[in-house]
Design a protein around this motif. Sequence first.
Motif, PDB file in Angstrom:
ATOM      1  N   LEU A 142       0.819  -1.211   0.000  1.00  0.00           N
ATOM      2  CA  LEU A 142       0.000   0.000   0.000  1.00  0.00           C
ATOM      3  C   LEU A 142       0.857   1.266   0.000  1.00  0.00           C
ATOM      4  CD1 LEU A 142      -2.759  -1.024   2.582  1.00  0.00           C
ATOM      5  CD2 LEU A 142      -3.098  -0.598   0.151  1.00  0.00           C
ATOM      6  N   MET A 143       1.971   1.199   0.689  1.00  0.00           N
ATOM      7  CA  MET A 143       2.786   2.401   0.845  1.00  0.00           C
ATOM      8  C   MET A 143       3.511   2.784  -0.432  1.00  0.00           C
ATOM      9  SD  MET A 143       3.502   4.690   2.998  1.00  0.00           S
ATOM     10  CE  MET A 143       4.654   6.053   3.140  1.00  0.00           C
ATOM     11  N   PHE A 144       3.932   1.807  -1.198  1.00  0.00           N
ATOM     12  CA  PHE A 144       4.777   2.131  -2.353  1.00  0.00           C
ATOM     13  C   PHE A 144       4.093   1.798  -3.691  1.00  0.00           C
ATOM     14  CE2 PHE A 144       7.700   1.646   1.218  1.00  0.00           C
ATOM     15  CZ  PHE A 144       8.336   2.866   1.170  1.00  0.00           C
ATOM     16  N   PRO A 145       3.907   0.541  -4.072  1.00  0.00           N
ATOM     17  CA  PRO A 145       3.345   0.297  -5.413  1.00  0.00           C
ATOM     18  C   PRO A 145       1.933   0.854  -5.602  1.00  0.00           C
ATOM     19  CG  PRO A 145       4.343  -1.694  -4.510  1.00  0.00           C
ATOM     20  CD  PRO A 145       4.245  -0.727  -3.396  1.00  0.00           C
ATOM     21  N   VAL A 146       1.072   0.622  -4.617  1.00  0.00           N
ATOM     22  CA  VAL A 146      -0.318   1.064  -4.757  1.00  0.00           C
ATOM     23  C   VAL A 146      -0.409   2.588  -4.780  1.00  0.00           C
ATOM     24  CG1 VAL A 146      -2.582   1.056  -3.672  1.00  0.00           C
ATOM     25  CG2 VAL A 146      -1.233  -1.040  -3.727  1.00  0.00           C
ATOM     26  N   ARG A 147       0.335   3.245  -3.911  1.00  0.00           N
ATOM     27  CA  ARG A 147       0.287   4.705  -3.857  1.00  0.00           C
ATOM     28  C   ARG A 147       0.797   5.328  -5.156  1.00  0.00           C
ATOM     29  NH1 ARG A 147       3.978   8.571  -2.023  1.00  0.00           N
ATOM     30  NH2 ARG A 147       5.408   6.902  -1.466  1.00  0.00           N
ATOM     31  N   VAL A 148       1.927   4.837  -5.650  1.00  0.00           N
ATOM     32  CA  VAL A 148       2.493   5.392  -6.882  1.00  0.00           C
ATOM     33  C   VAL A 148       1.580   5.086  -8.073  1.00  0.00           C
ATOM     34  CG1 VAL A 148       4.448   5.302  -8.454  1.00  0.00           C
ATOM     35  CG2 VAL A 148       4.831   5.267  -5.977  1.00  0.00           C
ATOM     36  N   ALA A 149       1.081   3.847  -8.154  1.00  0.00           N
ATOM     37  CA  ALA A 149       0.203   3.480  -9.262  1.00  0.00           C
ATOM     38  C   ALA A 149      -1.101   4.277  -9.218  1.00  0.00           C
ATOM     39  CB  ALA A 149      -0.085   1.988  -9.227  1.00  0.00           C
ATOM     40  N   GLY A 150      -1.639   4.485  -8.024  1.00  0.00           N
ATOM     41  CA  GLY A 150      -2.869   5.268  -7.907  1.00  0.00           C
ATOM     42  C   GLY A 150      -2.687   6.698  -8.355  1.00  0.00           C
ATOM     43  N   ARG A 151      -1.559   7.301  -8.020  1.00  0.00           N
ATOM     44  CA  ARG A 151      -1.305   8.672  -8.451  1.00  0.00           C
ATOM     45  C   ARG A 151      -1.192   8.749  -9.974  1.00  0.00           C
ATOM     46  NH1 ARG A 151       3.881  11.587  -6.035  1.00  0.00           N
ATOM     47  NH2 ARG A 151       2.712  11.178  -4.117  1.00  0.00           N
ATOM     48  N   GLN A 152      -0.461   7.817 -10.576  1.00  0.00           N
ATOM     49  CA  GLN A 152      -0.301   7.833 -12.027  1.00  0.00           C
ATOM     50  C   GLN A 152      -1.615   7.535 -12.742  1.00  0.00           C
ATOM     51  OE1 GLN A 152       2.787   4.991 -12.745  1.00  0.00           O
ATOM     52  NE2 GLN A 152       4.440   6.339 -11.997  1.00  0.00           N
ATOM     53  N   LEU A 153      -2.404   6.606 -12.185  1.00  0.00           N
ATOM     54  CA  LEU A 153      -3.693   6.286 -12.794  1.00  0.00           C
ATOM     55  C   LEU A 153      -4.621   7.503 -12.784  1.00  0.00           C
ATOM     56  CD1 LEU A 153      -5.608   4.151 -13.995  1.00  0.00           C
ATOM     57  CD2 LEU A 153      -6.309   3.593 -11.656  1.00  0.00           C
ATOM     58  N   GLY A 154      -4.661   8.219 -11.665  1.00  0.00           N
ATOM     59  CA  GLY A 154      -5.490   9.413 -11.597  1.00  0.00           C
ATOM     60  C   GLY A 154      -5.055  10.476 -12.580  1.00  0.00           C
ATOM     61  N   GLN A 155      -3.745  10.631 -12.754  1.00  0.00           N
ATOM     62  CA  GLN A 155      -3.252  11.624 -13.693  1.00  0.00           C
ATOM     63  C   GLN A 155      -3.618  11.260 -15.125  1.00  0.00           C
ATOM     64  OE1 GLN A 155       0.936  12.347 -13.360  1.00  0.00           O
ATOM     65  NE2 GLN A 155       0.930  14.022 -14.839  1.00  0.00           N
ATOM     66  N   ARG A 156      -3.452  10.002 -15.489  1.00  0.00           N
ATOM     67  CA  ARG A 156      -3.793   9.581 -16.849  1.00  0.00           C
ATOM     68  C   ARG A 156      -5.295   9.722 -17.106  1.00  0.00           C
ATOM     69  NH1 ARG A 156      -0.107   5.254 -15.855  1.00  0.00           N
ATOM     70  NH2 ARG A 156      -1.889   3.884 -15.440  1.00  0.00           N
ATOM     71  N   TYR A 157      -6.103   9.382 -16.127  1.00  0.00           N
ATOM     72  CA  TYR A 157      -7.552   9.493 -16.301  1.00  0.00           C
ATOM     73  C   TYR A 157      -7.965  10.946 -16.478  1.00  0.00           C
ATOM     74  CZ  TYR A 157     -12.532   9.296 -15.232  1.00  0.00           C
ATOM     75  OH  TYR A 157     -13.896   9.445 -15.271  1.00  0.00           O
ATOM     76  N   LEU A 158      -7.405  11.838 -15.680  1.00  0.00           N
ATOM     77  CA  LEU A 158      -7.781  13.242 -15.770  1.00  0.00           C
ATOM     78  C   LEU A 158      -7.314  13.864 -17.083  1.00  0.00           C
ATOM     79  CD1 LEU A 158      -7.069  14.371 -12.104  1.00  0.00           C
ATOM     80  CD2 LEU A 158      -9.286  14.103 -13.197  1.00  0.00           C
ATOM     81  N   ILE A 159      -6.154  13.446 -17.558  1.00  0.00           N
ATOM     82  CA  ILE A 159      -5.664  13.978 -18.829  1.00  0.00           C
ATOM     83  C   ILE A 159      -6.588  13.569 -19.970  1.00  0.00           C
ATOM     84  CG2 ILE A 159      -3.797  13.813 -20.514  1.00  0.00           C
ATOM     85  CD1 ILE A 159      -1.840  13.679 -18.211  1.00  0.00           C
ATOM     86  N   GLY A 160      -7.111  12.349 -19.897  1.00  0.00           N
ATOM     87  CA  GLY A 160      -7.927  11.858 -20.997  1.00  0.00           C
ATOM     88  C   GLY A 160      -9.382  12.251 -20.947  1.00  0.00           C
ATOM     89  N   THR A 161      -9.927  12.534 -19.765  1.00  0.00           N
ATOM     90  CA  THR A 161     -11.374  12.743 -19.653  1.00  0.00           C
ATOM     91  C   THR A 161     -11.777  14.091 -19.089  1.00  0.00           C
ATOM     92  OG1 THR A 161     -11.397  11.721 -17.453  1.00  0.00           O
ATOM     93  CG2 THR A 161     -11.748  10.275 -19.351  1.00  0.00           C
ATOM     94  N   ALA A 162     -10.925  14.770 -18.338  1.00  0.00           N
ATOM     95  CA  ALA A 162     -11.321  16.034 -17.707  1.00  0.00           C
ATOM     96  C   ALA A 162     -11.599  17.089 -18.777  1.00  0.00           C
ATOM     97  CB  ALA A 162     -10.234  16.519 -16.761  1.00  0.00           C
ATOM     98  N   PRO A 163     -12.629  17.936 -18.569  1.00  0.00           N
ATOM     99  CA  PRO A 163     -13.029  18.862 -19.628  1.00  0.00           C
ATOM    100  C   PRO A 163     -12.103  20.047 -19.829  1.00  0.00           C
ATOM    101  CG  PRO A 163     -14.382  19.160 -17.676  1.00  0.00           C
ATOM    102  CD  PRO A 163     -13.531  17.960 -17.415  1.00  0.00           C
ATOM    103  N   GLY A 164     -11.383  20.482 -18.832  1.00  0.00           N
ATOM    104  CA  GLY A 164     -10.555  21.672 -18.981  1.00  0.00           C
ATOM    105  C   GLY A 164      -9.376  21.643 -18.055  1.00  0.00           C
ATOM    106  N   HIS A 165      -8.438  22.570 -18.303  1.00  0.00           N
ATOM    107  CA  HIS A 165      -7.203  22.532 -17.527  1.00  0.00           C
ATOM    108  C   HIS A 165      -7.427  22.928 -16.074  1.00  0.00           C
ATOM    109  CE1 HIS A 165      -7.566  26.752 -18.760  1.00  0.00           C
ATOM    110  NE2 HIS A 165      -6.786  27.053 -17.736  1.00  0.00           N
ATOM    111  N   ARG A 166      -8.352  23.842 -15.795  1.00  0.00           N
ATOM    112  CA  ARG A 166      -8.553  24.269 -14.408  1.00  0.00           C
ATOM    113  C   ARG A 166      -9.109  23.139 -13.556  1.00  0.00           C
ATOM    114  NH1 ARG A 166     -11.891  29.544 -13.658  1.00  0.00           N
ATOM    115  NH2 ARG A 166     -11.576  28.831 -11.521  1.00  0.00           N
ATOM    116  N   ILE A 167     -10.221  22.555 -13.991  1.00  0.00           N
ATOM    117  CA  ILE A 167     -10.801  21.467 -13.218  1.00  0.00           C
ATOM    118  C   ILE A 167      -9.884  20.260 -13.204  1.00  0.00           C
ATOM    119  CG2 ILE A 167     -12.097  20.632 -15.222  1.00  0.00           C
ATOM    120  CD1 ILE A 167     -13.188  20.535 -11.535  1.00  0.00           C
TER     121      ILE A 167
END
Length: 810
Positions: A212-237
């Motif tokens: 939880l401390m290392f692989p899951v935390r790092v993977a979760g951060r990267q997954l959230g970033q990739r999801y937001l880049i692909g689906t979020a409507p604008g740069h501010r949100i």
Amino acid sequence: MRALNRLILAILLLAGGPAAHAQVGPTAEQSSQIRQAEVDLRDVDHALDARVDTDERAALRAKSLAAQAAARTAADQLEEQIALLDARVAELGPVTQDVAEAPEIQQQRARLAKTRAAIDAAAKRGKLADVEAQQLIGELDRGQAEQLNETLSTRVNSPLSPAFWSGLLASTPRDMRRVNLFVSQGVEQIGQQWRGGLPWQALLGAALAFALMFPVRVAGRQLGQRYLIGTAPGHRIRRSLYALWRVFIGTAAPLLAAFVLVQGLRWGGLFPKRWDGLLDGFVDACGFAAFTASLAGAVLMRKQPSWRIAPIADETARRVHPLILILVGIAFACIVLEAFNQAVGASPTAIAGWQMAEALVHLLWIGSFLLLLGRLRADAAAQENAEDDAADRSSTSAGLAVLTLVAWALVLTALVALAGGYVGLSLFIARLIVWIAVLAAALYLLLGTADDAATTLFSRHSPLGIALTRSVGLRGSLVDQFGVLISGALRIFMVLVALGMLMTPFGGGGGIGSFFGRLGAFAQGIEIGGVAISPGAIIRSVVVLTVGLALVRAFMSWLEKRYLPATDLDSSARNSAGLVARYVGIALAIIWALASLGIGVERIALLLSALSVGIGFGLQAITQNFVSGLILLAERPIKIGDWVRVGTDEGDVKRISVRSTEITLADHSTLIVPNSELITKTVLNKTLSSPLGRIQIQFSVPLETEVDKVLGIVLATFAAEPAVLEDPGPAAFVDSIADGRILFNCFAHVASPRDVYRARSNVFLVLLRRFGDEGIDIGTVAQRLELLSSDRAGIDDGDRKDTAPRPPAA
């Protein structure tokens, strides 16, 4: 006839009486809620007879709040049942003297009275439990505040005096023995469990914690970033949600890792029961340290400056980051060591020494941070070249300077308190500064995210905004305005929650539970002038007003587009009818909304009568214009489309409202005239009785000119002008003969006063050309000037002769 009515009423009551009685009778659930609330409140009352600590006080307070909510809900439901019973009693009517009622009605009346008495007694018990709960909550809050005040006002020997250090050295041997005993018990427990077999639960917990401390935390951060880049409507949100996601994953993963590790150690039986407080402190320390570190990382975005939402320079983020890591380490160590002291049972002198060291470390860190902040501001000021940018940052710099001065003042106060022996006060100030900084950073992220989310979701260009504009028919600006209002409401709520959490870590004010408790009490409403005002009532009133205005808008659309065009009214009459209908509809919608708020028509009349004096003096002009507007709409002396002259200005009436009238002048400007001016002063309306305009032409010819020829030219010119009407036809008259000339006065009519100027000009051009061709001299009567000598100045006018003037004597 009366007996027949009574018989019919009795039959109806017998048929519906049992059902109504069962419907409005006291339910077992409500009675049991009130009984349970009374039991819980008695338990809290008995528990307060002894001394309670902070944790017990929080549990008792939560129990009191739950009992209060249950009792209040049950009492409200019983009040509704009492209202239903009163309605049933009203159906029976009043008891008439000397008139015998039917036995069935008497039985029904007695049954309803008995049921009402039982329900009323239960409702009163619920209200009494509500009051008792409020009193207990107040007592708990006062005890909590007194305990905090006692901690802050407690004074020990000053760290600058020898007595403090001598007492600390005297208690050190016993404290060391307590520490050795505590550690030896833990080591012994660990040895026994290892000798008994491999503690696989502890190893599994450690493995899960590492994952939880290392692989899951790092993977979760990267997954959230990739999801937001692909689906979020604008740069501010996108940036706001990514910062919030970093805080969540950065806090949840270490907290879960610490919890899983501690639970594995407990399931493996590696530590004795006495170590539970230290293990819980370790989990709390991991959670707070992880939250602080992830929050600082989300605000600074040291390695991802393009995702940074705070206006922080890269150099500032780089230089502040090490201090944040030091703060995280200090917070972790302080929480763990405080739990260790409580688990070991350290002496008060040792605890005072530890608190002194903690306060000093915190104050040193705060001072270092303020010094770094001052150097960063000085460097930024030295590098600032653009005056506009400096002006833009002036307000922010001023606010930051004030906060810095306040922080320095608090640090100096804490140092003085620490030197004077008020260790608790000094530690409280140091912790409060750090907690305010952490809370402010979290609030900054939440406010930005709420604003970005609300304005992005409710935007005219968003999918939801497009659906609202196309399906509901809302304007795009209304969707944008709604997003801004939602953003403001969310931000106000978050600020209130942050204020409620300000004293949560220090046991003051009841914490966030107290805040939501007060919020719940406020939701019940307050009474102002006999009217209960609550958030629910306000929301209901706003909804009713919105529905009422929507109905008015729909009715006006039908009236203006369907009904009025089918009538024989002209455009001005339709406008007057539409305006009157609109204002009446808006007034009815407002009265409906006030009625839903609990303000009846009689209260509105009372308010208007109370404000009549103020309206008479302060709003006299507005009231006068309003009444004048209604008169204009009713009598219609001036209509839309009329050609009027007000003073020296002349133009078309384009709009009539209840306050003013808009007149479009010839230069395309708009003259706004108060309605009272049109009612009380002279106004020339050229199209009130007839829409025709009249051309008037005056000229003179010499006396020897042929009159018939002149009249023929004038009438032929009028006939040749397309704008001149045949009915009524043009006319030319000899007006007078004076000074050897014949004066003509000629008239013609055109379709509108707006056509007079152009048609008159065209007629003049033709007349000037025709008279020139015919050799007819037109013009005004010649004026003669006679100069008299001084010796004839006294001659009477009757004796003067038309003689040529003589030149004056030299």
